[in-house]
Each structure stands twice: as structure tokens, then as C-alpha cells.
Design a protein around this motif. Sequence first.
Motif, PDB file in Angstrom:
ATOM      1  N   ASN A 277       3.674  38.395  30.860  1.00  0.00           N
ATOM      2  CA  ASN A 277       4.783  39.247  30.427  1.00  0.00           C
ATOM      3  C   ASN A 277       5.345  38.777  29.096  1.00  0.00           C
ATOM      4  O   ASN A 277       5.363  37.586  28.806  1.00  0.00           O
ATOM      5  CB  ASN A 277       5.902  39.247  31.477  1.00  0.00           C
TER       6      ASN A 277
ATOM      7  N   THR B 125      16.405  44.729  23.214  1.00  0.00           N
ATOM      8  CA  THR B 125      15.458  43.853  23.908  1.00  0.00           C
ATOM      9  C   THR B 125      14.386  44.760  24.495  1.00  0.00           C
ATOM     10  O   THR B 125      14.713  45.697  25.226  1.00  0.00           O
ATOM     11  CB  THR B 125      16.169  43.065  25.016  1.00  0.00           C
TER      12      THR B 125
ATOM     13  N   THR C 156       8.681  39.562  26.296  1.00  0.00           N
ATOM     14  CA  THR C 156       9.925  40.244  25.945  1.00  0.00           C
ATOM     15  C   THR C 156      10.203  39.940  24.487  1.00  0.00           C
ATOM     16  O   THR C 156      10.045  38.802  24.047  1.00  0.00           O
ATOM     17  CB  THR C 156      11.095  39.723  26.813  1.00  0.00           C
TER      18      THR C 156
ATOM     19  N   LYS D 256      -0.163  44.098  25.718  1.00  0.00           N
ATOM     20  CA  LYS D 256       1.145  44.192  25.069  1.00  0.00           C
ATOM     21  C   LYS D 256       1.003  43.675  23.643  1.00  0.00           C
ATOM     22  O   LYS D 256       0.631  42.533  23.427  1.00  0.00           O
ATOM     23  CB  LYS D 256       2.161  43.358  25.855  1.00  0.00           C
TER      24      LYS D 256
ATOM     25  N   CYS E 224       9.728  42.611  15.270  1.00  0.00           N
ATOM     26  CA  CYS E 224      10.549  41.840  16.220  1.00  0.00           C
ATOM     27  C   CYS E 224      11.010  40.517  15.596  1.00  0.00           C
ATOM     28  O   CYS E 224      10.347  39.963  14.731  1.00  0.00           O
ATOM     29  CB  CYS E 224       9.750  41.571  17.497  1.00  0.00           C
TER      30      CYS E 224
ATOM     31  N   ASN F 141      10.587  45.358  26.478  1.00  0.00           N
ATOM     32  CA  ASN F 141       9.426  44.866  27.215  1.00  0.00           C
ATOM     33  C   ASN F 141       8.516  46.065  27.492  1.00  0.00           C
ATOM     34  O   ASN F 141       8.807  47.173  27.067  1.00  0.00           O
ATOM     35  CB  ASN F 141       9.816  44.101  28.488  1.00  0.00           C
TER      36      ASN F 141
END
Length: 322
Positions: A125, A140, A127, A149, A116, A142
Amino acid sequence: MGKVLVFAEQTNGKLKRSSMELLQAAAKSGNTVVAVTFGSHAGDVTAAIGHNGASEVHVVKDATLDSYNPEAYTANMVAIVNKVQPSIILSSASSTGKDLFPRVAARLNTGVASDCTQLTISGDNVTAVKPMYSGKAFATVNFENSPIKIVLMRANQLPVDAADTSKSANVVEHANAATDLKTLIKEIVKGASEKLDLTEANIIVSGGRGLKEAANFKVLNDLADVLGATVGATRAVVDAGWVGHGMQVGQTGKTVAPSLYIAVGISGAIQHLAGMGSSKVIVAINNDANAPIFQKATYGIVGDALEIVPKLTEEFKKALHH
């Protein structure tokens, strides 16, 4: 707020810049930042890890972890993740990170986003943005239905501020969790170069087929020495046996993002551009005015690299050593 676990990589007891980027990004998110590091040098980097934003660092100070072993690293990482219970894990998309975390994700039944270039953390969260199709498009990403994550970031994509030496991390030591290993590392053969690994380098001088022969790489080494740069190469040059694969920049080599990339005798195949396209300033030197590299370059010089590069080296010497 949740916990962000950062895999802190180091070389010979020095924290890598890519790990500093991740620690600082995690700290800015307002989450609790926990780090993990392995090997006999682990104790040498715990202070730096604290200065860069972690409040706690988990270490396994076992010399058998000085070299990357997939089974041993996976067993230790999974044990620590289960103990810490983070909602997000960050690592550099280094060769170690890209091999280790898919294994960890499979054990923990979680998602992993690799390679990334942008990262946004909001509470639990996350992204991320990652290039696709050799950098022709960006996705993008998520996470859905993923208790943890995992994001692997390319080096040199995030800012690094001065470390805060007033901050420190609480150190938690663990015993080595790896037991019955099927593989052992017998030997690691290192290149002789003392220069920074390409993925971490701030200035890169790269050569392609336009240099005509292997001996002409000397002009690049001379320029790199004056600039304190690392030397890279295209796949064609590596395939021809002029330099080792560790120097290859591109889709099947290393992805780099230095502040300055000097491309010498490189036409600019799409696979090469994919590996260095996010460099901040690109200088191209090529005798073909129609070479695709000029479309990407910030500055271009059309002419014979073997005449131009030595002159550049002389001018940089004068400018930098006054």
C-alpha cells in the motif's frame, strides 16, 4: 512483500538526485527494489542505482532512447513493468515522468498520483500527499482497484543519505521494444547554462519585475556564481522576454524546493508562491514592505535590490573564500 519499480533518470551518465531519493525511500519500505533506466548511458548509472538500494536494474541501452520519445519510452516501460510485475512504481514528477506515466497507466489500466510531496509505503500500500489549488490545500491520496500504484514525486522532498558502495544491483538487459514509431526526435535545443536544472537545485536566486530591466539580471548571476546557485525568474519577467521559459518558477513554470530561495524584486503572486513555497529558507528583497512575499519569507530585506544584492555578493565572497 511486493516489488517497487523506480524509474531512474540520469543526465549524461549521472544519476539524478531525485532518483536517489526514490530508490532510498523504496529500500526503506522493506520491499524488493527494482529500477529501470534507458539510453546509451544506462550502463554508467547501474552501479549508483545499486548503491542507492536497488537489487535489480533493467536497462535498454539503445541510443535512440537518449532523448525522451513518448511512444518509445511507453512501449519499453510497459514491457518491463509486465515482466517485473511490481505493485508500486515511483518516478520523479519531472517533465518526462509527468508525460510518460499517464500513458503507462492508461495502457496498464492503473491509477497514477502526480506531483506528490510526501510518500508513505507500507507493504503493497502507498499513501501520498499532494498540493491542490496552488498549494492552498493538501490532499492525501491512496489507490483503490489499482493493480499497480504509480506515484510521481516532486524533487527535493525526501532525504538522501550517503550511498552504500558495498551494495550492487543485478543488471538485466532488454532489447528495444519500440517498433513502429509515429514520431521521431530530430533535434533537442538546449539552453547554454551549465547550471543545475531549477527543480534539482539546492540554492536558487530568483528575479522579478522589481529588477526593472533585463540587463539587471546580471546582479543575480553574479550572486548565483558566488553561491553556486541556479537563477530563476517570475512569469512576468519571462513574458517580458528578459529570460527564457526554462527559468520560470511558479504554477505554470517549475516547482522548486531548494534549501535556500532568494527572491529579488518579487512581489509574491499566489502562482509564484505555489512554485517555491516549500523551500526550506526563503530570503526576500523588495522595496515594497507590503509585498505578499514577506508573509512567506524566513528573512526579509526592504530596500533597493540593485543596491542590496551587489553588497550581499561581496559579503558572501569574503565569507566563502576565506
